[in-house]
Write a protein that holds these residues in place. Structure first.
Motif, PDB file in Angstrom:
ATOM      1  N   LEU A 126      36.785  45.021  38.307  1.00  0.00           N
ATOM      2  CA  LEU A 126      37.051  44.346  39.902  1.00  0.00           C
ATOM      3  C   LEU A 126      38.141  43.039  39.867  1.00  0.00           C
ATOM      4  O   LEU A 126      38.192  42.575  38.852  1.00  0.00           O
ATOM      5  CB  LEU A 126      35.579  43.656  40.208  1.00  0.00           C
ATOM      6  CG  LEU A 126      34.472  44.791  40.504  1.00  0.00           C
ATOM      7  CD1 LEU A 126      33.259  44.082  40.881  1.00  0.00           C
ATOM      8  CD2 LEU A 126      34.840  45.627  41.507  1.00  0.00           C
ATOM      9  N   ASP A 127      38.974  43.052  40.782  1.00  0.00           N
ATOM     10  CA  ASP A 127      39.766  42.007  40.803  1.00  0.00           C
ATOM     11  C   ASP A 127      39.137  40.769  41.482  1.00  0.00           C
ATOM     12  O   ASP A 127      37.963  40.771  41.944  1.00  0.00           O
ATOM     13  CB  ASP A 127      40.998  42.400  41.954  1.00  0.00           C
ATOM     14  CG  ASP A 127      41.804  43.473  41.442  1.00  0.00           C
ATOM     15  OD1 ASP A 127      41.999  43.661  40.400  1.00  0.00           O
ATOM     16  OD2 ASP A 127      42.371  44.290  42.309  1.00  0.00           O
ATOM     17  N   GLU A 128      39.851  39.724  41.173  1.00  0.00           N
ATOM     18  CA  GLU A 128      38.987  38.196  41.575  1.00  0.00           C
ATOM     19  C   GLU A 128      38.678  38.384  43.223  1.00  0.00           C
ATOM     20  O   GLU A 128      39.365  38.861  43.903  1.00  0.00           O
ATOM     21  CB  GLU A 128      40.283  37.282  41.647  1.00  0.00           C
ATOM     22  CG  GLU A 128      39.782  35.858  41.903  1.00  0.00           C
ATOM     23  CD  GLU A 128      38.646  35.177  40.885  1.00  0.00           C
ATOM     24  OE1 GLU A 128      38.009  34.492  41.252  1.00  0.00           O
ATOM     25  OE2 GLU A 128      38.926  35.607  39.797  1.00  0.00           O
TER      26      GLU A 128
END
Length: 186
Positions: free
Chosen positions: A97-99
């Motif tokens: 997951l990205d930030e």
């Protein structure tokens, strides 16, 4: 404020049928795109924290929204049929997951706090469901009075989600204040 334990396994799809006579299964994926599930390379089946790993040997997207999967150890139609209606799980560590991204299931059950100036931290309710919609997901927030309020999951309303802790929203005036049940006249 207490934090909720994030579970290792996340529901990611459901086997809805068999496909062919060699053990392939038709899957309804519950991921952002069907291909995401294939790219995991493995899924899990079973109840509780003890789940059986099944490697994905092959996979293809069908009709843009279903998957045909060949799973290790499932070699004939009878074995595939025994998995019909089985929920598939993914290990959350298999996703990158990205930030700022989170799993929708991690927001369900969280308290919803008011983010408006002068009302910061006031409990608005609890997220009870998140429904996909064409424009944006819709959060169902149950107020302390037991009324469900539908809130579009757009940045102007849902300003912060801290998985396992809280959701912060900045509703427009009246969105939650008018959620109390009507009182009957005496």
């Amino acid at each position: 404020m207490a934090t909720a334990k994030l579970t290792r396994f996340i529901e990611c799809g459901k086997i809805i049928n068999t496909h062919g006579c060699h053990g392939d299964v038709k899957v309804e994926p519950w991921t952002d795109t069907p291909r995401d599930l294939i790219d995991l390379g493995r899924v899990f089946v079973g109840e509780g924290e003890t789940k059986k790993e099944m490697k994905i040997l092959r996979g293809s997207v069908m009709q843009g929204r279903f998957l045909m999967l060949s799973l290790e150890g499932v070699t004939d139609m009878n074995a595939a049929d025994s998995l019909r209606n089985t929920v598939l799980y993914a290990d959350r560590e298999d996703f990158h997951l990205d930030e700022g991204q989170y799993f929708l299931s991690d927001a369900i059950g969280l308290p919803v706090l008011d983010g408006r100036e002068g009302r910061e931290g006031k409990l608005l309710g609890t997220v009870t469901d998140i429904s996909p919609n064409a424009a944006s997901d819709i959060y169902t927030v149950r107020t302390p009075d037991g009324i469900d309020v539908l809130v579009p999951a757009i940045p102007v309303f849902v300003t912060e989600v801290v998985p396992g802790e809280y959701v912060r929203m900045t509703p427009i005036d009246g969105m939650f204040e008018n959620s109390e049940p009507d009182k009957e006249n005496d």
